[in-house]
Write a protein that holds these residues in place. Structure first.
Motif, PDB file in Angstrom:
ATOM      1  N   ALA A   1       0.581  -1.597  -0.113  1.00  0.00           N
ATOM      2  CA  ALA A   1      -0.060  -0.115   0.295  1.00  0.00           C
ATOM      3  C   ALA A   1       1.250   1.523  -0.104  1.00  0.00           C
ATOM      4  N   SER A   2       0.208   2.704  -0.395  1.00  0.00           N
ATOM      5  CA  SER A   2       1.115   3.722  -0.554  1.00  0.00           C
ATOM      6  C   SER A   2       0.111   4.510  -0.287  1.00  0.00           C
ATOM      7  N   ILE A   3       0.740   5.930  -0.416  1.00  0.00           N
ATOM      8  CA  ILE A   3      -0.143   7.044  -1.165  1.00  0.00           C
ATOM      9  C   ILE A   3      -0.887   6.991  -1.960  1.00  0.00           C
ATOM     10  N   GLY A   4       0.234   6.955  -3.045  1.00  0.00           N
ATOM     11  CA  GLY A   4       0.198   6.591  -4.557  1.00  0.00           C
ATOM     12  C   GLY A   4      -1.329   6.069  -4.848  1.00  0.00           C
ATOM     13  N   ILE A   5      -1.680   5.256  -3.802  1.00  0.00           N
ATOM     14  CA  ILE A   5      -2.778   3.435  -4.198  1.00  0.00           C
ATOM     15  C   ILE A   5      -3.729   4.697  -3.815  1.00  0.00           C
TER      16      ILE A   5
END
Length: 297
Positions: A262-266
Motif C-alpha cells: 500500500a502507498s500514498i499513490g494508491i
C-alpha cells in the motif's frame, strides 16, 4: 428502470478486478491455452442455464452481424491484449489498453437518445488519471522498450472493447443467452491459436487448477453475461466510468494477498477513481431518469 441492470453490469467489473490475482495464481499456462479453457468454462455457464429451458437455444438464431460482433469483442480483444503483452512492457501496454472506459463514456454520446454531460467527461478524466497512477507507479521511467506493434495492439484493445460495448447497446434486443455462443466460438479460435503458436503447459497443482476454473467462472465467464445485460439495459455512461474501479480493486486485492504494498499513490488513485465514478453517476444517484433512446435489433 436502469438501476438494477447497472448494478448487474457493475458486478462484471468486480469480477474483472480478480483477473490479475487469478491469472498470477494459474501458473505458467500460455495465454491462448488459458483463454481457450476459460472460454470453454464460460460457455458452460450459459449452456447449462439454457438446458433448463431448451427454448432459450433459439437465441442462437441471430444474423451474421451479431455473431461477428461477438467474435470482434470477446476473441478480438483477448487476441490484441495478448499481442500487446508480447510486444510491449505490461505496465505501459495495460495503461493504453485501459482507455476503453473513457472511450465508452465519450462514445455513448453517439447512441440514440443519450446525452453526454460535463460530469461524465470530467468523471471519466478523473478515473483515467487514477488508473494511470496505478498502472505507472511500478514502471521504470515511462515508456521503456517494446515496439510500435505492442503499443498499437494495446490501443486497438481499447477501441475493440469500447466498440463492442457500445455496439452491444445498439443490439439491445439480442438476448444475453447468445454470449454462450460467443464463448464457444472464442474457445475454438483460442485453441487454434494455441495449437499454432504455443507449447502446451498444464497446471502443476490443485490451486493452479482452481485458479484456472475460477477465471472461467468469473472474469472470463460470468462477467461477460453480466456486462452484456448491463450495457444493454443499464446506464452505459455510469458503467463506463465505474469500470475504472477494476484496476483499483485489482491492485487492492493484490496488496491484500501480498503481491504488492500500500502507498500514498494508491490512496490518491482511490480518491480520483471513486470521486470520478460518483461525479459521473450524479444523475442516477439523485434519482433522475437518464435519457434513453430506442434500441435496434
Amino acid at each position: 428502470m436502469q438501476n438494477l441492470p447497472t448494478l448487474v453490469g457493475f458486478s462484471a467489473i468486480l469480477m474483472w478486478s480478480a483477473l490479475a490475482l487469478l491469472t498470477a495464481a494459474s501458473g505458467t499456462m500460455p495465454p491462448f491455452q488459458l483463454s481457450a479453457i476459460c472460454f470453454l468454462v464460460g460457455s458452460m455457464i450459459g449452456l447449462g442455464a439454457m438446458l433448463r429451458d431448451p427454448r432459450r437455444f433459439s437465441a442462437f438464431r441471430q444474423p451474421a452481424k451479431v455473431w461477428a460482433l461477438g467474435l470482434f469483442g470477446l476473441f478480438g480483444y483477448h487476441f490484441l491484449y495478448f499481442t500487446a503483452l508480447r510486444n510491449a512492457p505490461a505496465v505501459e501496454a495495460g495503461l493504453i489498453a485501459y482507455l476503453w472506459p473513457l472511450l465508452i463514456v465519450v462514445g455513448s454520446a453517439l447512441l440514440p437518445g443519450e446525452r453526454l454531460g460535463w460530469h461524465h467527461v470530467v468523471g471519466a478524466l478523473m478515473g483515467l488519471a487514477g488508473t494511470a497512477l496505478i498502472l505507472i507507479r511500478g514502471a521504470e521511467g515511462g515508456f521503456g522498450g517494446g515496439s510500435l506493434i505492442g503499443y498499437g495492439a494495446a490501443g486497438l484493445c481499447a477501441l475493440t472493447w469500447s466498440g463492442y460495448s457500445l455496439m452491444s447497446r445498439r443490439f439491445g434486443a439480442t438476448p444475453t443467452d447468445v454470449i454462450a455462443g460467443f464463448c464457444v466460438i472464442s474457445a475454438v479460435l483460442s485453441l487454434v491459436c494455441h495449437l499454432i503458436l504455443e507449447t502446451t503447459v498444464w497446471p502443476e497443482t490443485m490451486s493452479q487448477w482452481l485458479a484456472v476454473i475460477g477465471l472461467g467462472l468469473g472474469p472470463v465467464g460470468l462477467a461477460f453475461y453480466a456486462w452484456d445485460y448491463g450495457v444493454k439495459k443499464g446506464d452505459i455512461q455510469v458503467l463506463g466510468v465505474a469500470s475504472y474501479t477494476a484496476p483499483l480493486l485489482s491492485t487492492l486485492i493484490l496488496v491484500l494477498f501480498g503481491h504488492g504494498k500500500a502507498s500514498i499513490g494508491i490512496a490518491v488513485a482511490c480518491l480520483l477513481i471513486t470521486g470520478g465514478a460518483f461525479l459521473a453517476a450524479k444523475d442516477l444517484l439523485r434519482g433522475r431518469k437518464p435519457m434513453k433512446g430506442k434500441l435496434s435489433a
